[in-house]
Write a protein that holds these residues in place. Structure first.
Motif, PDB file in Angstrom:
ATOM      1  N   UNK A  14      33.868   5.536   3.263  1.00  0.00           N
ATOM      2  CA  UNK A  14      33.523   6.784   3.883  1.00  0.00           C
ATOM      3  C   UNK A  14      32.556   7.452   3.098  1.00  0.00           C
ATOM      4  N   UNK A  15      32.103   8.584   3.712  1.00  0.00           N
ATOM      5  CA  UNK A  15      31.232   9.431   3.018  1.00  0.00           C
ATOM      6  C   UNK A  15      31.232  10.804   3.851  1.00  0.00           C
ATOM      7  N   UNK A  16      31.810  11.974   3.257  1.00  0.00           N
ATOM      8  CA  UNK A  16      32.184  13.203   3.958  1.00  0.00           C
ATOM      9  C   UNK A  16      32.839  13.107   5.222  1.00  0.00           C
ATOM     10  N   UNK A  17      33.895  12.457   5.330  1.00  0.00           N
ATOM     11  CA  UNK A  17      34.938  11.973   6.227  1.00  0.00           C
ATOM     12  C   UNK A  17      34.353  11.132   7.484  1.00  0.00           C
ATOM     13  N   UNK A  18      33.121  10.700   7.135  1.00  0.00           N
ATOM     14  CA  UNK A  18      32.670   9.502   8.333  1.00  0.00           C
ATOM     15  C   UNK A  18      32.652   8.071   7.505  1.00  0.00           C
ATOM     16  N   UNK A  19      33.022   7.162   8.360  1.00  0.00           N
ATOM     17  CA  UNK A  19      33.063   5.905   8.138  1.00  0.00           C
ATOM     18  C   UNK A  19      31.639   5.295   8.247  1.00  0.00           C
ATOM     19  N   UNK A  20      31.419   4.816   7.114  1.00  0.00           N
ATOM     20  CA  UNK A  20      30.090   4.095   6.814  1.00  0.00           C
ATOM     21  C   UNK A  20      30.054   2.624   7.356  1.00  0.00           C
ATOM     22  N   UNK A  21      30.915   2.136   6.544  1.00  0.00           N
ATOM     23  CA  UNK A  21      31.121   0.706   6.733  1.00  0.00           C
ATOM     24  C   UNK A  21      32.615   0.287   6.352  1.00  0.00           C
ATOM     25  N   UNK A  22      32.909  -1.157   7.142  1.00  0.00           N
ATOM     26  CA  UNK A  22      34.089  -1.741   6.624  1.00  0.00           C
ATOM     27  C   UNK A  22      33.540  -3.196   6.319  1.00  0.00           C
ATOM     28  N   UNK A  23      33.660  -3.567   4.657  1.00  0.00           N
ATOM     29  CA  UNK A  23      33.430  -4.539   4.238  1.00  0.00           C
ATOM     30  C   UNK A  23      34.510  -5.573   4.204  1.00  0.00           C
ATOM     31  N   UNK A  24      34.614  -6.825   5.036  1.00  0.00           N
ATOM     32  CA  UNK A  24      35.446  -7.755   4.893  1.00  0.00           C
ATOM     33  C   UNK A  24      35.830  -8.300   3.410  1.00  0.00           C
TER      34      UNK A  24
END
Length: 180
Positions: A104-114
């Motif tokens: 996350x960056x500044x409250x926004x989800x950028x990615x989910x890395x399995x």
């Protein structure tokens, strides 16, 4: 030397209450030197928990009491580390898609890395992960471990401590920057 005299002497020398001196003397089996060592170790630990290393005859019973006091305080750091490492390793192999890292960056989800992708990167290009992690921490990314095994509160607590340390360092660097 009588018991009362030993208690008084111990209390004066170690600067503890008469009750603490009596307790230490009892746990040391009446040995004045062992009682002083117990009280000194208590002071070093910053709390009044008796750690027994006594040569007294009742050391076995006292050790059991100290062990139960230690157990009441919660799991040791070594136990926590083993728990965290066990969860990470188990998560890599049991649920490589469900376990992962949320970025996350500044409250926004950028990615989910399995976990499977993280494992593949570790095996093929291991140097990429530490580099990306370091850069991410420095620019303010937040990492959260998620999934059946990786949603471990202790794991996220440790990671949060690392993130907070880097954040404090970043803020200090900003404030130390020359103005002009």
């Amino acid at each position: 030397m009588e018991r009362q005299e030993k208690i008084l002497r111990l209390s004066e020398r170690m600067k503890v209450s008469l009750e603490e001196a009596a307790r230490a003397l009892d746990e040391a089996g009446g040995d004045l030197l062992d009682a002083a060592l117990l009280l000194e170790r208590d002071k070093d630990a910053g709390e009044r928990v008796v750690h027994i290393h006594s040569t007294a005859a009742n050391a076995v019973a006292a050790t059991a009491a100290a062990a139960s006091q230690e157990a009441a305080k919660g799991p040791s750091t070594e136990k926590k580390v083993k728990e965290i490492l066990g969860a990470v390793i188990e998560g890599l192999f049991t649920h490589p898609i469900l376990n992962g890292v949320v970025l996350e960056y500044k409250g926004k989800r950028l990615a989910v890395i399995p976990a499977g992708i993280l494992l593949a990167l570790l095996l093929v290009r291991w140097w990429i992960l530490p580099g990306l992690t370091a850069v991410g921490l420095l620019v303010g990314w937040k990492f959260t471990w998620s999934g059946p095994q990786w949603g471990n509160a202790a794991l996220n607590e440790v990671w949060g401590t690392l993130e907070n340390t880097v954040e404090r360092w970043r803020e200090k660097m900003k404030s130390d920057r020359p103005h002009g």
